[in-house]
Design a protein around this motif. Structure first.
Motif, mmCIF file in Angstrom:
data_model
loop_
_atom_site.group_PDB
_atom_site.id
_atom_site.type_symbol
_atom_site.label_atom_id
_atom_site.label_comp_id
_atom_site.label_asym_id
_atom_site.label_seq_id
_atom_site.Cartn_x
_atom_site.Cartn_y
_atom_site.Cartn_z
ATOM 1 N N HIS A 152 -38.767 -51.829 151.475
ATOM 2 C CA HIS A 152 -38.405 -50.789 150.507
ATOM 3 C C HIS A 152 -37.372 -51.300 149.501
ATOM 4 O O HIS A 152 -37.291 -50.796 148.376
ATOM 5 N N ASN A 156 -41.770 -53.793 148.141
ATOM 6 C CA ASN A 156 -42.371 -52.513 147.750
ATOM 7 C C ASN A 156 -41.371 -51.591 147.048
ATOM 8 O O ASN A 156 -41.558 -50.377 147.028
ATOM 9 N N GLN A 158 -39.477 -49.229 144.778
ATOM 10 C CA GLN A 158 -39.756 -48.296 143.688
ATOM 11 C C GLN A 158 -38.479 -47.493 143.445
ATOM 12 O O GLN A 158 -38.019 -46.762 144.328
ATOM 13 N N LYS A 159 -37.947 -47.629 142.265
ATOM 14 C CA LYS A 159 -36.655 -47.023 141.960
ATOM 15 C C LYS A 159 -36.662 -45.517 142.197
ATOM 16 O O LYS A 159 -35.734 -44.969 142.803
ATOM 17 N N SER A 160 -37.672 -44.836 141.713
ATOM 18 C CA SER A 160 -37.710 -43.374 141.846
ATOM 19 C C SER A 160 -37.804 -42.955 143.309
ATOM 20 O O SER A 160 -37.185 -41.959 143.711
ATOM 21 N N GLN A 161 -38.561 -43.706 144.107
ATOM 22 C CA GLN A 161 -38.656 -43.378 145.525
ATOM 23 C C GLN A 161 -37.309 -43.591 146.205
ATOM 24 O O GLN A 161 -36.858 -42.761 147.008
#
Length: 297
Positions: A152, A156, A158-161
C-alpha cells in the motif's frame, strides 16, 4: 457539459460564448493550460470565442469575495493562496504528497501510520498510545502487520486511498483517542503556518478589515474543524501577537462555500474580456468561525 449549460440557459448551442471561464486543479501550469485551450478551440470551434482558466483555489476565492482573502485547501492534498484585491497572489504549498500536502487527509494519515511504524521499530516514543491507530490502520488496509502495509505504501500506492484512512482517524478522535486527536491538532497547526507564510503579502485592506481576515476553507478535512481548532487557533494567536503583525492582524473568519467555485471561474472569465458577472457573495459563502484578537495580544 458546456453545451448542456447553453441549452439550459436558453442559448443556441452553435453560438460561441463570449468567454468560458474555468477553475481547475493544476490551473497554474501555463503550458498545459495553453495546450488545453488550443485543443478545445480546434475540436470545439463553436464552444467559446475566448477562454480563461485559473486554479481551483482562485476560482473558489472569486466565488466568495471580490475583496481578496486567503484560500486554505485541505482535502486529499493541501494548498494555500493569498489573493489581494488587486489580483496579486502569494502561495504556499500545493506541491503534492512528495514535497508537501501538509495538513491534508493524506498528511494526517501518513503521520498516524508513521507514528505506528516508529513506535513498533522503537525508533521514536509515540506521543500517545498507538493501539487504536494501529488497529484502524490494519482494518482499513486489511493487513495484519507492518510488512503487509508495504504494497500500500509502494507498489500499489494510491494517494486517495491512503488519504481515506483519515476518516477512521477522525472517528477515533471524536471517540476520544489521544493519538487521533494529536494528529488533527498537528494538522491544524501546520495549516495555520500556511496562513502565516502568505500573510506577508497581504495588502492592509485584507489584513485589517473590520470583519477580520477572510480565510476560505475548502476540502473534506474541514468537516473535522473541531479537531483542527486547537492547533490552528493557537498558531494564529501567536502570529497576531508577533512584532510583525501586532496591531495589524485584528482577527479572522473562516468561511465555507455555499455555491460551486465554477461561479468564480465564470466571473473571472467575464472579467478577462471586459465584461461583468454580478455575484451574491453573501449567499455564496458563510462563516463557521470568527475570532477577534484583543489589543493586548
Amino acid at each position: 457539459m458546456v453545451q448542456r449549460a447553453k441549452l439550459e440557459a436558453g442559448l443556441e448551442p452553435n453560438t460561441p460564448l463570449r468567454s468560458l471561464g474555468m477553475s481547475l486543479s493544476g490551473g497554474e501550469q501555463r503550458d498545459a493550460i495553453d495546450r488545453l485551450i488550443a485543443d478545445m478551440k480546434t475540436r470545439f470551434p463553436s464552444l467559446s470565442q475566448d477562454y480563461f482558466i485559473t486554479t481551483d483555489a482562485i476560482g473558489a476565492m472569486a466565488t466568495a469575495s471580490n475583496h481578496g482573502g486567503i484560500v486554505l485547501i485541505s482535502g486529499t492534498g493541501s494548498n494555500c493562496k493569498m489573493v489581494n484585491p488587486d489580483g496579486s497572489q502569494i502561495g504556499c504549498g500545493g506541491w503534492g504528497h512528495m514535497m508537501g500536502d501538509e495538513g491534508s487527509a493524506f498528511w494526517i494519515s501518513h503521520l498516524a501510520v508513521k507514528t505506528v511504524f516508529d513506535a513498533k521499530d522503537n525508533l521514536a516514543t509515540p506521543p500517545h498510545d498507538i493501539t487504536y491507530v494501529q488497529k484502524a490502520m490494519e482494518e482499513y488496509f486489511q493487513v495484519t502487520d507492518l510488512m503487509g502495509m508495504l504494497p500500500h505504501l509502494y507498489r500499489n500506492f494510491q494517494k486517495s486511498q491512503f488519504a481515506g484512512l483519515c476518516r477512521k482517524l477522525a472517528e477515533g478522535a471524536q471517540a476520544g483517542d489521544a493519538l487521533c486527536r494529536y494528529v488533527f491538532i498537528k494538522a491544524g497547526e501546520v495549516l495555520a503556518k500556511h496562513v502565516e507564510a502568505v500573510l506577508h503579502g497581504a495588502q492592509e485592506s485584507v489584513l485589517s478589515g473590520d470583519q477580520g481576515l477572510p480565510i476560505l476553507c475548502v476540502g473534506s478535512v474541514w468537516k473535522s474543524w473541531e479537531l483542527l481548532k486547537p492547533g490552528l487557533t493557537e498558531v494564529l494567536a501567536r502570529v497576531a501577537s508577533s512584532e510583525k503583525f501586532k496591531g495589524r492582524f485584528h482577527g479572522y473568519r473562516l468561511l465555507t462555500l455555499q455555491q460551486s467555485s465554477a461561479l468564480g471561474g465564470a466571473s473571472l472569465g467575464a472579467q478577462s474580456v471586459g465584461a461583468t458577472v454580478t455575484l451574491d457573495y453573501v449567499a455564496n459563502a458563510s462563516a463557521f468561525y470568527r475570532h477577534t484578537f484583543h489589543s493586548s495580544q
